[in-house]
Write an enzyme that holds these catalytic residues in place. Structure first.
Site, PDB file in Angstrom:
ATOM      1  N   PRO A  11       0.787  -1.224   0.000  1.00  0.00           N
ATOM      2  CA  PRO A  11       0.000   0.000   0.000  1.00  0.00           C
ATOM      3  C   PRO A  11       0.822   1.279   0.000  1.00  0.00           C
ATOM      4  O   PRO A  11       1.861   1.374   0.659  1.00  0.00           O
ATOM      5  CB  PRO A  11      -0.831  -0.096   1.283  1.00  0.00           C
ATOM      6  CG  PRO A  11      -0.175  -1.140   2.107  1.00  0.00           C
ATOM      7  CD  PRO A  11       0.483  -2.084   1.156  1.00  0.00           C
ATOM      8  N   ASN A  12       0.314   2.232  -0.757  1.00  0.00           N
ATOM      9  CA  ASN A  12       0.844   3.599  -0.870  1.00  0.00           C
ATOM     10  C   ASN A  12       2.089   3.703  -1.750  1.00  0.00           C
ATOM     11  O   ASN A  12       2.532   4.803  -2.061  1.00  0.00           O
ATOM     12  CB  ASN A  12       1.108   4.230   0.513  1.00  0.00           C
ATOM     13  CG  ASN A  12      -0.143   4.237   1.371  1.00  0.00           C
ATOM     14  OD1 ASN A  12      -1.153   4.785   0.944  1.00  0.00           O
ATOM     15  ND2 ASN A  12      -0.104   3.604   2.526  1.00  0.00           N
ATOM     16  N   ARG A  19       5.181  10.739  -2.612  1.00  0.00           N
ATOM     17  CA  ARG A  19       4.847  10.592  -1.199  1.00  0.00           C
ATOM     18  C   ARG A  19       6.101  10.757  -0.340  1.00  0.00           C
ATOM     19  O   ARG A  19       7.095  10.058  -0.567  1.00  0.00           O
ATOM     20  CB  ARG A  19       4.291   9.168  -1.049  1.00  0.00           C
ATOM     21  CG  ARG A  19       4.305   8.588   0.316  1.00  0.00           C
ATOM     22  CD  ARG A  19       4.265   7.059   0.215  1.00  0.00           C
ATOM     23  NE  ARG A  19       4.023   6.490   1.518  1.00  0.00           N
ATOM     24  CZ  ARG A  19       4.389   5.269   1.867  1.00  0.00           C
ATOM     25  NH1 ARG A  19       4.997   4.474   1.013  1.00  0.00           N
ATOM     26  NH2 ARG A  19       4.147   4.828   3.076  1.00  0.00           N
ATOM     27  N   TYR A  24      11.325   8.638   1.012  1.00  0.00           N
ATOM     28  CA  TYR A  24      11.282   7.601  -0.023  1.00  0.00           C
ATOM     29  C   TYR A  24      11.921   8.004  -1.358  1.00  0.00           C
ATOM     30  O   TYR A  24      12.005   7.178  -2.266  1.00  0.00           O
ATOM     31  CB  TYR A  24       9.831   7.167  -0.257  1.00  0.00           C
ATOM     32  CG  TYR A  24       9.196   6.561   0.991  1.00  0.00           C
ATOM     33  CD1 TYR A  24       9.660   5.347   1.500  1.00  0.00           C
ATOM     34  CD2 TYR A  24       8.173   7.208   1.674  1.00  0.00           C
ATOM     35  CE1 TYR A  24       9.105   4.799   2.640  1.00  0.00           C
ATOM     36  CE2 TYR A  24       7.606   6.667   2.817  1.00  0.00           C
ATOM     37  CZ  TYR A  24       8.077   5.467   3.294  1.00  0.00           C
ATOM     38  OH  TYR A  24       7.532   4.913   4.428  1.00  0.00           O
ATOM     39  N   ASN A  75       8.183  -5.646  -1.270  1.00  0.00           N
ATOM     40  CA  ASN A  75       8.111  -4.565  -0.292  1.00  0.00           C
ATOM     41  C   ASN A  75       6.655  -4.511   0.147  1.00  0.00           C
ATOM     42  O   ASN A  75       5.822  -3.908  -0.524  1.00  0.00           O
ATOM     43  CB  ASN A  75       8.539  -3.231  -0.907  1.00  0.00           C
ATOM     44  CG  ASN A  75       8.511  -2.111   0.119  1.00  0.00           C
ATOM     45  OD1 ASN A  75       7.978  -2.277   1.215  1.00  0.00           O
ATOM     46  ND2 ASN A  75       9.074  -0.971  -0.231  1.00  0.00           N
ATOM     47  N   ALA A  78       3.260  -1.127   4.645  1.00  0.00           N
ATOM     48  CA  ALA A  78       2.722  -1.213   6.008  1.00  0.00           C
ATOM     49  C   ALA A  78       2.276  -2.633   6.378  1.00  0.00           C
ATOM     50  O   ALA A  78       2.279  -3.000   7.568  1.00  0.00           O
ATOM     51  CB  ALA A  78       1.563  -0.235   6.164  1.00  0.00           C
ATOM     52  N   ASP A  88       1.950 -16.210   5.424  1.00  0.00           N
ATOM     53  CA  ASP A  88       1.454 -17.553   5.096  1.00  0.00           C
ATOM     54  C   ASP A  88       1.500 -17.792   3.584  1.00  0.00           C
ATOM     55  O   ASP A  88       1.879 -18.888   3.142  1.00  0.00           O
ATOM     56  CB  ASP A  88       0.021 -17.740   5.599  1.00  0.00           C
ATOM     57  CG  ASP A  88      -0.055 -17.940   7.103  1.00  0.00           C
ATOM     58  OD1 ASP A  88       0.998 -18.158   7.739  1.00  0.00           O
ATOM     59  OD2 ASP A  88      -1.176 -17.877   7.649  1.00  0.00           O
ATOM     60  N   GLU A  99      13.006  -9.482   0.965  1.00  0.00           N
ATOM     61  CA  GLU A  99      12.181  -8.383   1.486  1.00  0.00           C
ATOM     62  C   GLU A  99      12.954  -7.071   1.338  1.00  0.00           C
ATOM     63  O   GLU A  99      14.135  -7.003   1.696  1.00  0.00           O
ATOM     64  CB  GLU A  99      11.892  -8.671   2.967  1.00  0.00           C
ATOM     65  CG  GLU A  99      11.124  -7.590   3.684  1.00  0.00           C
ATOM     66  CD  GLU A  99      10.940  -7.932   5.179  1.00  0.00           C
ATOM     67  OE1 GLU A  99      11.246  -9.083   5.599  1.00  0.00           O
ATOM     68  OE2 GLU A  99      10.522  -7.037   5.928  1.00  0.00           O
ATOM     69  N   HIS A 101      12.863  -2.772   1.930  1.00  0.00           N
ATOM     70  CA  HIS A 101      12.291  -1.510   2.412  1.00  0.00           C
ATOM     71  C   HIS A 101      13.164  -0.378   1.911  1.00  0.00           C
ATOM     72  O   HIS A 101      14.393  -0.430   2.057  1.00  0.00           O
ATOM     73  CB  HIS A 101      12.193  -1.493   3.942  1.00  0.00           C
ATOM     74  CG  HIS A 101      11.338  -2.598   4.439  1.00  0.00           C
ATOM     75  ND1 HIS A 101       9.971  -2.579   4.289  1.00  0.00           N
ATOM     76  CD2 HIS A 101      11.661  -3.789   4.987  1.00  0.00           C
ATOM     77  CE1 HIS A 101       9.487  -3.722   4.751  1.00  0.00           C
ATOM     78  NE2 HIS A 101      10.486  -4.474   5.175  1.00  0.00           N
ATOM     79  N   ARG A 108      13.385   4.232  12.342  1.00  0.00           N
ATOM     80  CA  ARG A 108      12.097   4.923  12.397  1.00  0.00           C
ATOM     81  C   ARG A 108      11.292   4.463  13.629  1.00  0.00           C
ATOM     82  O   ARG A 108      11.854   3.916  14.564  1.00  0.00           O
ATOM     83  CB  ARG A 108      11.355   4.684  11.072  1.00  0.00           C
ATOM     84  CG  ARG A 108      12.153   5.227   9.873  1.00  0.00           C
ATOM     85  CD  ARG A 108      11.434   5.023   8.558  1.00  0.00           C
ATOM     86  NE  ARG A 108      10.192   5.775   8.499  1.00  0.00           N
ATOM     87  CZ  ARG A 108       9.256   5.608   7.564  1.00  0.00           C
ATOM     88  NH1 ARG A 108       9.437   4.690   6.610  1.00  0.00           N
ATOM     89  NH2 ARG A 108       8.169   6.335   7.571  1.00  0.00           N
TER      90      ARG A 108
HETATM   91  C1  DQA Z   1       8.382   0.789   3.735  1.00  0.00           C
HETATM   92  C2  DQA Z   1       8.467   0.968   5.254  1.00  0.00           C
HETATM   93  C3  DQA Z   1       7.130   0.693   5.894  1.00  0.00           C
HETATM   94  O1  DQA Z   1       7.225   0.837   7.314  1.00  0.00           O
HETATM   95  C4  DQA Z   1       6.104   1.687   5.391  1.00  0.00           C
HETATM   96  O2  DQA Z   1       4.836   1.396   5.939  1.00  0.00           O
HETATM   97  C5  DQA Z   1       6.053   1.755   3.908  1.00  0.00           C
HETATM   98  C6  DQA Z   1       7.278   1.623   3.125  1.00  0.00           C
HETATM   99  C7  DQA Z   1       9.695   1.156   3.007  1.00  0.00           C
HETATM  100  O3  DQA Z   1       9.833   0.818   1.851  1.00  0.00           O
HETATM  101  O4  DQA Z   1      10.572   1.819   3.608  1.00  0.00           O
HETATM  102  O5  DQA Z   1       5.000   2.027   3.334  1.00  0.00           O
HETATM  103  O6  DQA Z   1       8.134  -0.589   3.462  1.00  0.00           O
END
Ligand code: DQA
Length: 146
Positions: A11-12, A19, A24, A75, A78, A88, A99, A101, A108
């Site tokens: 999300p986002n 954003r 980011y 990624n 949230a 799962d 993974e 980020h 943070r």
């Molecule tokens: C994120 C870090 C997460 O805590 C956050 O909710 C995101 C982006 C990152 O890429 O740094 O939306 O996954």
């Protein structure tokens, strides 16, 4: 071997580049896709980059990847910090999972320090900006021998 890597984004992240750019950065998911394709393409592996704001859609794509992808870069945004369901689903995928980020989640808020997905991932990358996706793509290629 399926010559495709799924790069899944939660999300986002559709707003990447707009954003909170101080956290980011200014580059977009299209930039991520182009950079990763430039790495995987010469090794004969395609990139399928997907983004959804919906947990169930991400889970459906992970299920699809079971038959279509040799590895997953994810990624979960949230959902990283909340989703047993995504964990799962990844547990039902047989190939490598990395993974990513973009930000250093450990620098943070405390609620970002725990990841459900890390229990499944072969590797975890945080704080390298979108270069993290490139590193993750290289790692998947290495792990699958492409
Ligand atoms: C994120 C870090 C997460 O805590 C956050 O909710 C995101 C982006 C990152 O890429 O740094 O939306 O996954």
């Amino acid at each position: 071997m399926n010559r495709q890597i799924y790069i899944l984004n939660g999300p986002n992240l559709n707003l990447l580049g707009q954003r909170e750019p101080e956290i980011y950065g200014h580059e977009t998911l299209t930039d991520v896709e182009l950079r990763c394709a430039a790495i995987a393409g010469p090794r004969g592996v395609q990139i399928r980059l997907l983004q959804s704001n919906h947990e169930g859609q991400l889970i459906d794509w992970i299920h699809e990847a079971r038959h279509a992808a040799c590895g997953i870069v994810i990624n979960p945004a949230a959902f990283t910090h909340t989703s047993v369901a995504i964990l799962d689903a990844l547990n039902a995928f047989e190939g490598p999972v990395i993974e990513v980020h973009i930000s250093n989640v450990h620098k943070r808020e405390a609620f970002r320090h725990h990841s459900y997905v890390s229990a499944r991932a072969e590797g975890v990358i945080a704080g390298l900006g979108i270069e993290g996706y490139e590193a993750a793509t290289r790692r998947v290629l290495t792990l699958v021998g492409a």
